[in-house]
Design a protein around this motif. Structure first.
Motif, short mmCIF file in Angstrom:
data_model
loop_
_atom_site.label_atom_id
_atom_site.label_comp_id
_atom_site.label_asym_id
_atom_site.label_seq_id
_atom_site.Cartn_x
_atom_site.Cartn_y
_atom_site.Cartn_z
N ALA A 67 0.83 -1.21 0.00
CA ALA A 67 0.00 0.00 0.00
C ALA A 67 0.86 1.26 0.00
O ALA A 67 0.48 2.29 -0.55
N ARG A 68 2.04 1.16 0.59
CA ARG A 68 2.96 2.30 0.63
C ARG A 68 3.83 2.37 -0.62
O ARG A 68 4.69 3.23 -0.73
N GLY A 69 3.64 1.44 -1.55
CA GLY A 69 4.38 1.45 -2.80
C GLY A 69 5.79 0.90 -2.68
O GLY A 69 6.60 1.06 -3.58
N ARG A 70 6.08 0.20 -1.59
CA ARG A 70 7.42 -0.35 -1.37
C ARG A 70 7.59 -1.74 -1.95
O ARG A 70 8.70 -2.18 -2.18
N LEU A 71 6.49 -2.44 -2.19
CA LEU A 71 6.50 -3.78 -2.79
C LEU A 71 5.39 -3.83 -3.82
O LEU A 71 4.39 -3.12 -3.69
#
Length: 65
Positions: A44-48
């Protein structure tokens, strides 16, 4: 790591009664549930790669007007 994420990770671990001392005895489904929550939050945080929630404050924002 941001304090907000740290607080959230702690809250999730406590809700599942997980600690570094108890993880070896924890039910596999409990450990999977924690991993699932962590991985979903990182996505959701765009890290994966994964499902990013539209409009989520943690998702990468458009840099152009």
């Amino acid at each position: 790591m941001s304090n907000e994420l740290e607080d959230w990770l702690t809250q999730q671990a406590r809700a599942l009664n997980l600690t570094p001392l108890s993880v070896e005895e924890a039910e596999p489904e409990t450990v999977r549930a924690y991993c699932r929550e962590v991985l979903n939050e990182l996505a959701a945080r765009g890290r994966l790669p994964g499902a990013q929630m539209p409009g989520c404050y943690a998702a990468p924002r458009q840099t152009e007007n």
